[in-house]
Design an enzyme around this catalytic site. Structure first.
Site, PDB file in Angstrom:
ATOM      1  N   CYS A 109       0.840  -1.194   0.000  1.00 29.61           N
ATOM      2  CA  CYS A 109       0.000   0.000   0.000  1.00 29.61           C
ATOM      3  C   CYS A 109       0.882   1.253   0.000  1.00 29.61           C
ATOM      4  CB  CYS A 109      -0.968  -0.031   1.179  1.00 29.61           C
ATOM      5  SG  CYS A 109      -2.326   1.158   1.049  1.00 29.61           S
ATOM      6  N   HIS A 213      -3.952  -5.256  -0.327  1.00 28.92           N
ATOM      7  CA  HIS A 213      -3.558  -5.911   0.919  1.00 28.92           C
ATOM      8  C   HIS A 213      -3.773  -7.427   0.834  1.00 28.92           C
ATOM      9  CE1 HIS A 213      -2.766  -2.371   3.493  1.00 28.92           C
ATOM     10  NE2 HIS A 213      -3.599  -1.779   2.657  1.00 28.92           N
ATOM     11  N   GLU A 215      -2.366  -9.703   2.476  1.00 25.71           N
ATOM     12  CA  GLU A 215      -2.306 -10.366   3.785  1.00 25.71           C
ATOM     13  C   GLU A 215      -3.705 -10.709   4.287  1.00 25.71           C
ATOM     14  OE1 GLU A 215      -2.509  -5.949   4.650  1.00 25.71           O
ATOM     15  OE2 GLU A 215      -1.444  -7.242   3.210  1.00 25.71           O
TER      16      GLU A 215
END
Length: 244
Positions: A109, A213, A215
């Site tokens: 990001c 993102h 994750e």
């Protein structure tokens, strides 16, 4: 994997007013899931940054506030958000030192934007005010695991090799974005509106930036997203063994 073989991966935290640290646990959880040992790194004295980078086997620079436009030679736009110059300078030095050592690095990001700025690129200070052409929603108003817009990977990119998917939907939480790409980097993914979504360095073993993102999706069991962290941790382990 034995504990002694786990690579130590530094993760930067969001810094507010150059004194308060915060970090969503999903970053460290994704590294743990992939077999790495996460370590949140605080701001240290500039003289200690090279030593810190030598001790770490990998680095993830995460999200946070807006990037100080003075780093890329611009005056502040009226819609620029909060900036924390100490954090910007620290992250820039971390990135440059890691690239000098050619150790595995991911910018997530805002971290991708810092990756670009550290190597001479620029960012849009506010996408809605500055982006030319049609712009889709990049600061979603939905839960973090919602996939709000599409991205398309370049088939000759390392990220495509890792994820094994060409086009898919991602989450999105940013109002700034990469504008002028550093001449030391290449674009590996774009959104449907043309905005840069991933960058790679062709001159390093593993150095990339990802605007979304993954994750969040890795912890949900998404294989393509888990592959990013698994590949990254393996590269960190290789580097760790080479430097023992």
């Amino acid at each position: 994997m034995a504990i002694k073989d786990k690579p130590v991966i530094g993760i930067t935290a969001q810094v507010e007013e150059d004194q308060t640290y915060s970090l969503d646990p999903v970053y460290s959880q994704a590294i743990l899931q992939a077999g790495g040992l996460p370590l949140i790194v605080p701001i240290v004295d500039e003289a200690d940054i090279p030593l810190l980078c030598e001790r770490l086997d990998g680095l993830i620079v995460t999200g946070g506030g807006d990037i100080n436009p003075s780093l890329y030679g611009e005056e502040p736009h009226i819609r620029l958000g909060a900036v924390y110059p100490g954090s910007d300078i620290y992250e820039e030095e971390l990135i440059l030192n890691f690239l000098k050592l050619d150790k595995p690095f991911i910018g997530m990001c805002r971290g991708m934007q810092m990756f670009n700025v550290a190597l001479g690129g620029t960012v849009y200070q506010d996408l809605e005010a500055q982006y030319e052409g049609t712009l889709y929603q990049h600061k979603q108003r939905a839960m973090r695991t919602h996939r709000t817009h599409t991205v398309k990977l370049e088939e000759d990119s390392l990220l495509y090799k890792i994820m094994k998917e060409k086009e898919f939907n991602v989450n999105s939480f940013h109002h700034q974005g990469v504008k002028d790409v550093s001449d030391k980097l290449q674009v590996s993914a774009r959104a449907a509106d043309g905005l840069v979504e991933a960058l790679e360095s062709p001159n390093h073993q593993f150095a990339m930036g990802i605007q979304w993102h993954p994750e969040e999706f890795a912890l949900q069991g998404d294989e393509a997203s888990r592959n990013i962290f698994s590949y990254f941790v393996k590269e960190c382990l290789v580097d760790k063994k080479q430097n023992q």
